[in-house]
Design an enzyme around this catalytic site. Structure first.
Site, mmCIF file in Angstrom:
data_model
loop_
_atom_site.group_PDB
_atom_site.id
_atom_site.type_symbol
_atom_site.label_atom_id
_atom_site.label_comp_id
_atom_site.label_asym_id
_atom_site.label_seq_id
_atom_site.Cartn_x
_atom_site.Cartn_y
_atom_site.Cartn_z
ATOM 1 C CB CYS A 2 12.086 -1.352 11.614
ATOM 2 S SG CYS A 2 12.658 -3.048 11.742
ATOM 3 N NE ARG A 27 7.090 1.965 10.343
ATOM 4 C CZ ARG A 27 6.966 2.262 9.065
ATOM 5 N NH1 ARG A 27 6.113 3.193 8.713
ATOM 6 N NH2 ARG A 27 7.674 1.656 8.160
ATOM 7 C CD1 TRP A 75 7.365 -6.820 13.772
ATOM 8 C CD2 TRP A 75 8.407 -7.618 11.959
ATOM 9 N NE1 TRP A 75 6.630 -7.871 13.287
ATOM 10 C CE2 TRP A 75 7.235 -8.372 12.187
ATOM 11 C CE3 TRP A 75 9.215 -7.937 10.869
ATOM 12 C CZ2 TRP A 75 6.850 -9.426 11.363
ATOM 13 C CZ3 TRP A 75 8.838 -8.986 10.055
ATOM 14 C CH2 TRP A 75 7.673 -9.725 10.294
ATOM 15 C CG ASN A 101 12.406 -0.669 7.925
ATOM 16 O OD1 ASN A 101 12.261 -1.891 7.920
ATOM 17 N ND2 ASN A 101 11.458 0.167 7.567
ATOM 18 N N GLY A 102 14.717 -3.064 7.107
ATOM 19 C CA GLY A 102 14.911 -3.812 5.865
ATOM 20 C C GLY A 102 15.829 -4.994 6.080
ATOM 21 C CD GLU A 484 -10.562 -7.742 6.024
ATOM 22 O OE1 GLU A 484 -9.699 -8.428 5.454
ATOM 23 O OE2 GLU A 484 -10.277 -6.787 6.760
ATOM 24 C CE LYS A 488 -8.850 -6.495 10.041
ATOM 25 N NZ LYS A 488 -8.632 -6.497 8.684
ATOM 26 C CD GLU A 491 -5.397 -8.473 11.258
ATOM 27 O OE1 GLU A 491 -4.220 -8.166 11.040
ATOM 28 O OE2 GLU A 491 -6.334 -8.029 10.571
ATOM 29 C CG HIS A 507 -16.823 -29.360 -2.912
ATOM 30 N ND1 HIS A 507 -17.256 -30.399 -3.707
ATOM 31 C CD2 HIS A 507 -17.555 -28.285 -3.284
ATOM 32 C CE1 HIS A 507 -18.205 -29.962 -4.532
ATOM 33 N NE2 HIS A 507 -18.395 -28.677 -4.293
ATOM 34 C CE LYS A 610 -1.981 0.234 9.373
ATOM 35 N NZ LYS A 610 -3.232 -0.537 9.212
HETATM 36 C C1 F6R Z 1 -4.772 -6.930 8.033
HETATM 37 C C2 F6R Z 1 -3.807 -6.032 7.439
HETATM 38 C C3 F6R Z 1 -2.815 -6.597 6.481
HETATM 39 C C4 F6R Z 1 -2.546 -5.600 5.336
HETATM 40 C C5 F6R Z 1 -1.436 -6.126 4.417
HETATM 41 C C6 F6R Z 1 -1.182 -5.195 3.255
HETATM 42 O O1 F6R Z 1 -5.650 -6.257 8.891
HETATM 43 O O2 F6R Z 1 -3.779 -4.873 7.728
HETATM 44 O O3 F6R Z 1 -3.225 -7.828 5.987
HETATM 45 O O4 F6R Z 1 -3.732 -5.418 4.625
HETATM 46 O O5 F6R Z 1 -0.247 -6.282 5.153
HETATM 47 O O6 F6R Z 1 -0.813 -3.931 3.694
HETATM 48 P P1 F6R Z 1 -0.860 -2.682 2.727
HETATM 49 O O7 F6R Z 1 -2.303 -2.436 2.403
HETATM 50 O O8 F6R Z 1 -0.246 -1.568 3.497
HETATM 51 O O9 F6R Z 1 -0.089 -3.045 1.488
#
Ligand code: F6R
Length: 615
Positions: A2, A27, A75, A101-102, A484, A488, A491, A507, A610
């Site tokens: 949010c 966000r 959100w 937010n929360g 990673e 990527k 997502e 395995h 975000k």
């Molecule tokens: C993936 C991504 C998320 C963040 C995760 C932690 O591309 O961005 O997996 O890495 O939500 O976020 P932070 O680093 O802000 O604690």
């Protein structure tokens, strides 16, 4: 997660708030709304979906010209993302508007209590409880800020709240517990935002809000109090980046811009780390050398991409310092009763510094007596504030939801931490440390030249637009890179993608292989640790034997891999421990191009936020 904006000043509040919401879009959200107060009345417009829906609604039902307003991008947590559940939430008589937010954990009990008292609820949200609670407490003689303090004392959970009252034009009240809120101090106008991006176009003077505090904004004054009413000190700081840094700067997507910014971000993260004597210095390392020497175990905690950076950190720290190191998902950490002592160093890695899982894990670690070092990108955010020490990554604002430049700088920062520990504890000679720093210093130019060779990666992505799945394999630090790469792709391109430790394939996961399935292998440097290189080559053979389409990421000049590659992507030669800083780049470009080819929004992928500020 949010986004919240508040404004009080001479400008049209709806316009300033809408602009703030636009800057907070990154966000992640699924509905949005604005409320303003003028002439003793509140007006509100809110809509499910993206800001464009809110803008069309505002075009039909414009808000009055007002100078006090709040806005929100939601959100969804409690209740579906529809118009009714969108924020702001208003009281029955339209006297108070609240955004939040929360999560209010005791909302069900409070809702029952308020319903008993005759309040009728229009939504399924926990936020609406706060609107009615404020209404039940509000005393015109004491004002909205006092009502907010009293209400907050009754709330459990994590929350940022911002409210306005029809009787108090020229006042915006905010409150914060375990959720982000920043004040922007302007001239004759003041702002609130979930982060500074909300008001960066107006002012770069910001004030950190502490835990359990309420702020009352007027155009010419800012008062911060604790929930008990006592005056709190004001911690003001200057934001080092400007509105332009948060703009796309000619790129089609923020993600593309942020991928391109990686050489600069890495270079900025390395800036000023060597003193005149040639030693490594970490200015924000508030732990003494004695404390660092007494550490007998390190536990890394993080989520998502930051967790992958933590996995890489484990290899570097153990290799250079010989301190036993564990890596754990922050969301799992405190629920398994981890063994922590005064001599445990917990390293919390977080781009945003607001991730609730990581914050709760670090609080747990500190309660057990461990010391916590944060590796973070956002100055003044909660995680570094609550840690014993911090090393900032200087990646600048990361707007795209998928982390790119923050990841590379996290890997660089944890290498710096590992080398610093090696320096303090004497496990590496000074010239060895400088040699590694020099290698890190060569990364920006290597990333830059790598970025110039990405056209075949984009072409490859387009050719895989109909692929059902992509697998990624790697060993050692190549394993977190494989994870990673898969993250990527999941997502951004909403595809089935899995990362595996290459040796683990046989395995079980090898059963997934079939003719033509794309498999990306990250091949370690053939120099030095060639056993590792040879083992990955063997794993590649296993995969090829089952008809998979082999996409190989290997070091320039690694001729051994050539016969096994259907597609070969080369990266500059670097020591294995530093290879993730380069190997991750083509995987970012690949995921971004594939998602774009599928027509998806790469900056704001569905369902994602975000900054994940709920547990
Ligand atoms: C993936 C991504 C998320 C963040 C995760 C932690 O591309 O961005 O997996 O890495 O939500 O976020 P932070 O680093 O802000 O604690």
């Amino acid at each position: 997660m949010c986004g919240i904006v508040g404004y009080v000043g001479p400008l049209r509040a709806d316009e300033v708030v809408l602009e703030g919401l636009r800057r907070l879009e990154y966000r992640g959200y699924d509905s949005a709304g604005i409320a303003v107060v003028s002439d003793g009345t509140l007006a509100c417009v809110k809509k499910a979906g993206k800001l464009i829906n809110l803008e069309s609604a505002l075009a039909q039902e414009s808000l009055p010209s007002a100078h006090t307003g709040i806005g929100h991008t939601r959100w969804a947590t409690h209740g579906a993302p529809n118009d009714r559940n969108a924020h702001p939430h208003l009281t029955q008589e339209n006297s108070i508007a609240v955004v939040h937010n929360g999560i209010i954990e005791n909302f069900a009990r409070l809702r029952h209590e308020l319903e008993e008292a005759g309040y009728e609820f229009a939504s399924e949200t926990d936020t609406e409880v706060v609107a009615h609670l404020l209404d039940s407490i509000y005393d015109p003689a004491l004002g909205l800020a006092e009502a907010m303090r009293q209400a907050c004392r009754r709330l459990d959970g994590a929350f940022t709240l911002v409210a306005i009252h029809a009787n108090e034009p020229g006042v915006v009240v905010g409150a914060r517990r375990n959720s982000p809120l920043v004040v922007g101090r302007g001239e004759g106008e003041n702002f609130l935002g979930s982060d500074v991006a909300a008001f960066i176009g107006y002012t770069r003077n910001a004030i950190e809000m502490g835990q359990d505090q309420v702020v009352e904004l007027h155009p010419d004054s800012i008062e911060v109090t604790n929930f008990d009413g006592s005056i709190a000190p004001i911690n003001e700081y200057y934001v080092s980046w400007d509105a332009e840094a948060a703009e796309k700067g000619g790129f089609e997507h923020f993600m593309l811009k942020e991928i391109a910014e990686q050489p600069q971000a890495v270079s900025d993260t390395l800036l000023g780390r060597i003193n005149d004597e040639g030693s490594l210095v970490l200015d924000e390392m508030r732990l003494s050398d004695d404390e660092l020497r007494s550490i007998d175990k390190i536990v890394l905690i993080a989520c998502g991409t930051a967790y992958h950076a933590g996995m890489i950190a484990k290899y570097a720290i153990e290799h250079w310092t010989r301190i036993p190191c564990e890596i754990e998902l922050a969301s799992e950490f405190r629920y398994r009763d981890p063994i922590l002592t005064r001599d445990t160093l917990v390293i919390a890695i977080s781009q945003s510094g607001e991730t609730m899982d990581t914050l709760m894990a670090l609080r747990h670690a500190r309660e057990q007596g461990a010391r916590v070092l944060a590796v973070c990108n956002v100055n003044g955010s909660t995680i570094p504030r609550e840690s014993d020490a911090v090393v900032y990554t200087h990646a600048g604002p990361e707007i795209a939801v998928a982390s790119t430049k923050a990841f590379l700088t996290q890997v660089v920062a944890v290498h710096l931490v590992a080398l610093y520990l090696a320096q303090v504890r004497g496990t590496k000679w000074g010239d060895e440390i400088r040699h590694h720093i020099d290698q890190l210093a060569s990364m920006p130019s290597k990333i830059e030249s790598l970025l110039e060779t990405m056209e075949p990666v984009r072409e490859l992505a387009k050719s895989l637009v109909d692929a059902q799945a992509v697998l990624f394999i790697g060993r050692h630090v190549g394993y977190p890179v494989a994870l990673e790469g898969a993250l990527k792709l999941k997502e951004l391109a909403y595809m089935h993608a899995e990362g595996f430790a290459a040796g683990e394939l046989k395995h079980g996961p090898i059963a997934l292989l079939e003719q033509g399935l794309p498999v990306v292998a990250i091949v370690p440097s053939p120099q030095g640790r060639s056993v590792l290189h040879d083992k990955v080559i063997s794993n590649i053979q296993e995969v090829r034997a089952r008809g998979a389409r082999m996409i190989i990421i290997a070091e320039e000049g690694d001729s051994e891999v050539v016969p096994f590659a259907d597609v070969l992507i080369t990266i500059p030669a670097v020591p294995t421990l530093m290879q993730p800083i380069l190997a991750a780049v083509p995987l970012q470009v690949f995921a971004c191009a594939l998602a774009t080819a599928k027509g998806f929004d790469v900056d704001q992928p569905r369902n994602l936020a975000k900054s994940v500020t709920v547990e």
